[in-house]
Write an enzyme that holds these catalytic residues in place. Structure first.
Site, PDB file in Angstrom:
ATOM      1  CB  CYS A  47       7.428  48.875 -15.177  1.00 54.09           C
ATOM      2  SG  CYS A  47       7.191  50.468 -14.408  1.00 54.09           S
ATOM      3  NE  ARG A  83       3.812  41.303 -12.831  1.00 56.65           N
ATOM      4  CZ  ARG A  83       3.702  40.575 -11.726  1.00 56.65           C
ATOM      5  NH1 ARG A  83       3.379  39.304 -11.794  1.00 56.65           N
ATOM      6  NH2 ARG A  83       3.900  41.111 -10.541  1.00 56.65           N
ATOM      7  NE  ARG A  84       2.307  41.225  -7.945  1.00 59.55           N
ATOM      8  CZ  ARG A  84       3.028  42.073  -7.212  1.00 59.55           C
ATOM      9  NH1 ARG A  84       2.493  43.215  -6.805  1.00 59.55           N
ATOM     10  NH2 ARG A  84       4.266  41.780  -6.891  1.00 59.55           N
ATOM     11  CE  LYS A 116       8.617  44.360  -8.408  1.00 59.27           C
ATOM     12  NZ  LYS A 116       7.577  45.291  -8.093  1.00 59.27           N
ATOM     13  CG  ASP A 117      10.551  49.927  -9.394  1.00 52.76           C
ATOM     14  OD1 ASP A 117       9.471  49.390  -9.699  1.00 52.76           O
ATOM     15  OD2 ASP A 117      10.916  50.119  -8.222  1.00 52.76           O
ATOM     16  NE  ARG A 151       1.394  48.247  -2.480  1.00 54.56           N
ATOM     17  CZ  ARG A 151       1.566  48.152  -3.782  1.00 54.56           C
ATOM     18  NH1 ARG A 151       1.411  46.988  -4.371  1.00 54.56           N
ATOM     19  NH2 ARG A 151       1.892  49.196  -4.503  1.00 54.56           N
ATOM     20  NE  ARG A 206       1.194  54.247  -6.089  1.00 50.40           N
ATOM     21  CZ  ARG A 206       1.992  55.281  -6.245  1.00 50.40           C
ATOM     22  NH1 ARG A 206       1.545  56.384  -6.801  1.00 50.40           N
ATOM     23  NH2 ARG A 206       3.237  55.248  -5.838  1.00 50.40           N
TER      24      ARG A 206
END
Length: 319
Positions: free
Chosen positions: A244, A129-130, A81-82, A157, A151
């Site tokens: 992305c 997106r989330r 996905k990166d 996190r 981040r």
């Protein structure tokens, strides 16, 4: 004379090292050669800015790719996905191994699931997106949540939750699985309400295009179903002209009749980060038998989404 060890370029994060370690083990078994990990720092690892500010696309992969092309390492492992959607001519995407769980997960205080979060719950995520989908889901269920941009690595996190600064954070199931920390998850978010990032849960193994022998050896690790699924998802992303960091979710899943895979369903979503507007569509068709078929499936769904107004939801677009 024994062959020299293969050098695998990897980011330095715990997650990247875990992912690369799994791949290194598989390559050792496959080739009988030693594999050593070479740690490379990328711009995305050193910058403290939010991903949306630093451009998102490619910030975690450029330094790795440069090391492969320069011959400093033999191959590199990325989170798919990166990867930017355009594949450079001098690099071969040698393998996309079997995909891990593509879902997003919640790690919340007091073992809470999403639907039990208190009103006004603060949920951390660095992903537009989330944010778009969590806010839309909360809104449709009469919940008030606040999405907070964060981040940092997995420890950082989850630390926001442990310290009480946030009620919950959203992470990828695949990463926590690979780190052996899936037991910290308090809720698996169904793809019916949060579609993952295109390619989420999949790895990409890249080497120099001129290195045909290594490309062929690494190709043994490829999972053809995973590859066509992520190719369709990334084609959708590319056709929406989105990097992305754009609020785009996509998932291609294989529909089976008993043991026989018969069709592939591709779902896509794009939305405003506050969740007030979402364009969500899906298409189902025969499982693509070639790269071009998979690309066509993604493009087709993207054009339907654009016709439904997706373009206006992408934030700033380079025209």
């Amino acid at each position: 004379m024994t062959e020299r060890a293969l050098r695998l370029g990897t980011r330095r994060s715990k997650l990247a090292m875990a992912q690369s370690g799994h791949v290194a083990q598989a390559v050792r078994q496959l080739t009988g050669r030693a594999v050593e990990l070479v740690e490379i720092t990328t711009y995305g690892d050193t910058s403290r800015e939010h991903l949306a500010q630093i451009g998102g696309t490619g910030v975690f992969v450029t330094a790795l790719r440069e090391a492969v092309v320069a011959g400093e390492v033999d191959f590199a492992v990325h989170s798919l996905k990166d990867l930017p959607t355009a594949q450079p001519d001098d690099l071969a995407l040698a393998a996309v191994p079997l995909r891990e769980d593509p879902r997003d997960v919640l790690v919340a205080r007091d073992g809470l699931t999403f639907d039990r979060l208190p009103n006004g719950a603060r949920i951390g995520t660095g992903s537009p997106r989330r944010m778009a989908q969590l806010n839309a889901h909360a809104r449709s269920h009469g919940m008030a949540i606040e999405t907070v941009p964060i981040r940092g690595n997995v420890d950082t996190r989850i630390g926001f939750v442990r310290s009480g600064e946030l009620d919950a954070v959203v992470l990828a199931a695949a990463g926590l699985n690979r780190l052996g920390r899936i037991d910290e998850v308090t809720d698996f978010l169904s793809v019916d309400f949060v579609l993952p990032a295109p390619g989420q849960g999949a790895l990409a193994i890249e080497c120099a295009a001129v290195n045909a022998d290594l490309t062929a050896a690494l190709a043994e690790l490829d999972d053809p179903y995973t590859r066509v699924a992520v190719t369709a998802e990334r084609s959708l992303l590319a056709a929406l002209e989105a990097g992305c960091t754009a609020p785009v979710g996509a998932l291609a899943d294989l529909l089976a009749d008993g043991q026989v895979v018969t069709e592939m369903r591709l779902r896509g979503v794009v939305g405003t980060t506050d969740g007030s507007t979402l364009v969500q569509l899906s298409t189902t068709g025969p499982v693509p038998t070639s790269h071009d078929d998979a690309v066509a499936l993604g493009r087709e769904l993207a054009s339907e989404m654009l016709a439904k107004g997706a373009a206006g939801l992408m934030g700033e677009r380079a025209l």
